[in-house]
Design an enzyme around this catalytic site. Structure first.
Site, PDB file in Angstrom:
ATOM      1  N   LEU A  41       0.820  -1.211   0.000  1.00  0.00           N
ATOM      2  CA  LEU A  41       0.000   0.000   0.000  1.00  0.00           C
ATOM      3  C   LEU A  41       0.851   1.257   0.000  1.00  0.00           C
ATOM      4  O   LEU A  41       0.374   2.335  -0.357  1.00  0.00           O
ATOM      5  CB  LEU A  41      -0.922   0.015   1.227  1.00  0.00           C
ATOM      6  CG  LEU A  41      -1.994  -1.074   1.287  1.00  0.00           C
ATOM      7  CD1 LEU A  41      -2.733  -1.009   2.621  1.00  0.00           C
ATOM      8  CD2 LEU A  41      -2.977  -0.931   0.135  1.00  0.00           C
ATOM      9  N   TYR A  43      -7.801  -1.504   8.156  1.00  0.00           N
ATOM     10  CA  TYR A  43      -7.546  -1.118   6.774  1.00  0.00           C
ATOM     11  C   TYR A  43      -8.578  -0.090   6.336  1.00  0.00           C
ATOM     12  O   TYR A  43      -9.778  -0.309   6.470  1.00  0.00           O
ATOM     13  CB  TYR A  43      -7.597  -2.339   5.858  1.00  0.00           C
ATOM     14  CG  TYR A  43      -7.604  -2.000   4.387  1.00  0.00           C
ATOM     15  CD1 TYR A  43      -6.572  -1.248   3.825  1.00  0.00           C
ATOM     16  CD2 TYR A  43      -8.640  -2.434   3.562  1.00  0.00           C
ATOM     17  CE1 TYR A  43      -6.584  -0.929   2.466  1.00  0.00           C
ATOM     18  CE2 TYR A  43      -8.649  -2.131   2.207  1.00  0.00           C
ATOM     19  CZ  TYR A  43      -7.622  -1.375   1.669  1.00  0.00           C
ATOM     20  OH  TYR A  43      -7.626  -1.056   0.333  1.00  0.00           O
ATOM     21  N   VAL A  44      -8.088   1.033   5.821  1.00  0.00           N
ATOM     22  CA  VAL A  44      -8.966   2.103   5.355  1.00  0.00           C
ATOM     23  C   VAL A  44      -8.907   2.144   3.826  1.00  0.00           C
ATOM     24  O   VAL A  44      -7.915   2.598   3.251  1.00  0.00           O
ATOM     25  CB  VAL A  44      -8.535   3.464   5.940  1.00  0.00           C
ATOM     26  CG1 VAL A  44      -9.485   4.556   5.466  1.00  0.00           C
ATOM     27  CG2 VAL A  44      -8.495   3.409   7.458  1.00  0.00           C
ATOM     28  N   ASP A  71       3.268  15.123  11.793  1.00  0.00           N
ATOM     29  CA  ASP A  71       3.451  14.895  10.359  1.00  0.00           C
ATOM     30  C   ASP A  71       2.099  14.915   9.633  1.00  0.00           C
ATOM     31  O   ASP A  71       1.847  14.104   8.753  1.00  0.00           O
ATOM     32  CB  ASP A  71       4.155  13.557  10.117  1.00  0.00           C
ATOM     33  CG  ASP A  71       4.676  13.424   8.681  1.00  0.00           C
ATOM     34  OD1 ASP A  71       4.914  14.465   8.036  1.00  0.00           O
ATOM     35  OD2 ASP A  71       4.840  12.285   8.212  1.00  0.00           O
ATOM     36  N   LYS A 122      -0.444  15.788   6.999  1.00  0.00           N
ATOM     37  CA  LYS A 122      -0.419  16.186   5.594  1.00  0.00           C
ATOM     38  C   LYS A 122      -1.467  15.358   4.867  1.00  0.00           C
ATOM     39  O   LYS A 122      -1.923  14.316   5.387  1.00  0.00           O
ATOM     40  CB  LYS A 122       0.969  15.966   4.991  1.00  0.00           C
ATOM     41  CG  LYS A 122       1.507  14.556   5.150  1.00  0.00           C
ATOM     42  CD  LYS A 122       2.964  14.474   4.725  1.00  0.00           C
ATOM     43  CE  LYS A 122       3.524  13.075   4.945  1.00  0.00           C
ATOM     44  NZ  LYS A 122       4.964  13.002   4.631  1.00  0.00           N
TER      45      LYS A 122
END
Length: 233
Positions: free
Chosen positions: A86, A159-160, A202, A204
């Site tokens: 991923l 899991y997205v 972090d 973003k």
């Protein structure tokens, strides 16, 4: 790469080891700093970093028995079979995997096999501890952590199956009100982490996933607490 001047390769090696640990979107700025007025050095480093994904960089040691072989799709890690990669960051690689029982898709994050830096190993373990304390719908839930027989650290988490935030907004053509609703969701998750004494450090778009569910509701998740820090530390 083998016919390059030895002195240039020697100069590139320590910079490469620093750069490869950074997230991909931070590497260019790092090279700007380290390779100012030295385009030849930058060219070498860019080539090395492009090969780092499949471990073909000249500074890796694939035959070193002390370094576990990087896993591939189909590998069994604990109760999980890796399906596909991923993504990859400076500290680890994330795979889509299938859990045996209960049967479900999960995300498995593994500490990069070529990293022996104790500080990075500590950060990986800290991420596991942080996620283990969280219980919020806007932060992916951790299921299990462990170590393989050959010493590879990993953890499995929710899991997205979504898109990074900016890609999702563009693909869905969201209006200003919908974008504001997403921002509120994200802020609530970040605020929850702050209430637990954790600063992400972090944030973003690539670390925020969004998905439109079958019922039409849009959800977001804040991911990757790999460089997070507890307040007061």
């Amino acid at each position: 790469m083998s016919n390059l001047p030895p002195e240039l390769l020697a100069q590139a090696e320590p910079i490469f080891h620093e750069a490869v640990r950074l997230p991909p979107d931070q590497q260019a700025a790092f090279l700007d700093l380290k390779c100012a007025n030295n385009p030849a050095l930058r060219t070498i480093l860019e080539k090395l970093l492009s090969h780092a994904e499949d471990k073909n960089g000249i500074f890796t040691q694939p035959d070193n028995p002390l370094i576990p072989t990087p896993p591939k799709p189909g590998t069994q890690i604990g109760h999980y079979q890796l399906i596909r990669s991923l993504g990859r960051g400076g500290m680890g690689q994330v795979f889509l995997a299938r859990q045996e029982e209960p049967q479900r898709d999960v995300a498995v994050k593994l500490l990069r096999a070529d990293l022996s830096d104790k500080s990075l190993s500590h950060r990986f373990k800290l991420e596991i501890e942080i996620l283990g304390k969280f219980n919020h719908p806007g932060i992916a839930q951790i299921y299990e952590a462990g170590t393989t027989e050959d010493g590879l650290s990993y953890f499995a988490m929710e899991y997205v199956p979504g898109l990074p935030l900016t890609e999702f907004i563009s693909s869905e053509e969201l209006d200003p009100r919908q974008r504001l609703e997403l921002a509120i969701q994200i802020c609530e998750a970040v605020q929850y982490a702050h209430e637990q004494g954790i600063i992400h450090r972090d944030l973003k778009p690539s670390n925020i996933m969004a998905v439109r569910q079958d019922d039409g509701v849009i959800r977001t998740w804040v991911l990757d607490f790999g460089v997070a820090r507890a307040t007061g530390t």
